[in-house]
Design a protein around this motif. Structure first.
Motif, PDB file in Angstrom:
ATOM      1  N   MET A 178       0.164 -12.010   4.194  1.00 50.48           N
ATOM      2  CA  MET A 178       0.460 -10.578   4.045  1.00 50.48           C
ATOM      3  C   MET A 178      -0.424  -9.751   4.974  1.00 50.48           C
ATOM      4  N   LYS A 179       0.183  -8.738   5.564  1.00 49.87           N
ATOM      5  CA  LYS A 179      -0.599  -7.819   6.385  1.00 49.87           C
ATOM      6  C   LYS A 179      -1.429  -6.914   5.482  1.00 49.87           C
ATOM      7  N   ALA A 220      -3.258  -8.687  -4.337  1.00 50.27           N
ATOM      8  CA  ALA A 220      -4.024  -8.632  -3.084  1.00 50.27           C
ATOM      9  C   ALA A 220      -5.420  -8.063  -3.353  1.00 50.27           C
ATOM     10  N   GLU A 221      -6.375  -8.522  -2.574  1.00 51.00           N
ATOM     11  CA  GLU A 221      -7.762  -8.065  -2.752  1.00 51.00           C
ATOM     12  C   GLU A 221      -7.907  -6.600  -2.336  1.00 51.00           C
ATOM     13  N   PHE A 222      -8.681  -5.839  -3.108  1.00 44.86           N
ATOM     14  CA  PHE A 222      -8.902  -4.428  -2.800  1.00 44.86           C
ATOM     15  C   PHE A 222     -10.283  -4.206  -2.197  1.00 44.86           C
ATOM     16  N   GLY A 268      -4.307  -9.505   4.332  1.00 48.30           N
ATOM     17  CA  GLY A 268      -3.959  -9.539   2.912  1.00 48.30           C
ATOM     18  C   GLY A 268      -4.759  -8.581   2.064  1.00 48.30           C
ATOM     19  N   LEU A 269      -5.393  -7.604   2.694  1.00 45.30           N
ATOM     20  CA  LEU A 269      -6.219  -6.665   1.929  1.00 45.30           C
ATOM     21  C   LEU A 269      -5.485  -5.347   1.669  1.00 45.30           C
ATOM     22  N   ILE A 270      -5.877  -4.709   0.568  1.00 44.60           N
ATOM     23  CA  ILE A 270      -5.530  -3.313   0.349  1.00 44.60           C
ATOM     24  C   ILE A 270      -6.831  -2.566   0.639  1.00 44.60           C
ATOM     25  N   ILE A 271      -6.816  -1.695   1.631  1.00 42.74           N
ATOM     26  CA  ILE A 271      -8.052  -1.015   2.035  1.00 42.74           C
ATOM     27  C   ILE A 271      -7.931   0.480   1.764  1.00 42.74           C
ATOM     28  N   ALA A 272      -8.875   1.017   0.987  1.00 44.49           N
ATOM     29  CA  ALA A 272      -8.950   2.477   0.847  1.00 44.49           C
ATOM     30  C   ALA A 272      -9.919   2.963   1.913  1.00 44.49           C
TER      31      ALA A 272
END
Ligand code: S3P
Length: 166
Positions: free
Chosen positions: A1-2, A27-29, A72-76
């Motif tokens: 995953m992007k 997915a990792e945050f 594969g990250l969710i980045i804030a």
């Protein structure tokens, strides 16, 4: 995953929505401000105090480069991160940038009791929000490939985003 990179003004809900997205997708945050704080062993406010905004922006640039190595990250992102072309290029090449667009009025309401964001510790906070928002709105729009209306609660906005990125 992007990667999915959440972008938008302070108080738009990037961290809350990021955490929700992470729960729903597995997915990792990564909260970029927290990532910088942990690396520096200082809070964002302390970094601004000791090294100025310039010092903080340098650490932020480094964090972008490091996180761009992963997938594969969710980045804030931070509210200022994607106002810099370099950061947009670095992070944008790893996934999709989502701009959470919240109105000026809502932002003022959500940020009125904030004590931890150095840029907002000024006498006329709403005026500051207006100035920064006016300057940044076109940059957020340019950075993002997806724009969502963030004037709803975080659960609703999370579902908007999931519906688009799935
Ligand atoms: C900033 C936003 C903050 C943090 C720093 C600078 C900005 O992040 O990175 O205080 O320039 O808008 P949040 O958007 O998570 O509050």
């Amino acid at each position: 995953m992007k990667n999915i990179i959440l972008c938008g003004f302070m108080g738009c809900g990037k961290s809350t929505i990021g955490r929700r997205l992470s729960k729903k997708t597995g997915a990792e945050f990564v909260d970029m401000d927290k990532y910088i704080e942990e690396k520096a062993g200082l809070t964002v406010a302390e970094i601004f105090e000791q090294f100025g905004e310039e010092g903080f922006r340098k650490m932020e640039r480094e964090a972008c480069r490091e996180l761009a190595e992963k997938s594969g990250l969710i980045i804030a992102a931070g509210g200022g991160t994607l106002t810099f072309r370099e950061n947009v290029d670095v992070l944008g090449s790893t996934g999709r940038i989502v701009f959470i667009n919240v109105s000026y009025e809502q932002l003022c309401e959500r940020l009125k009791r904030d004590t931890r964001r150095p840029l907002l510790q000024v006498e006329n906070r709403n005026e500051r929000i207006r100035e920064l928002l006016t300057e940044r709105l076109p940059m957020y729009n340019r950075a993002a490939s997806i724009v969502v209306d963030g004037n709803f609660n975080s659960a609703v906005v999370t579902d908007f985003i999931l519906g688009i990125v799935k």
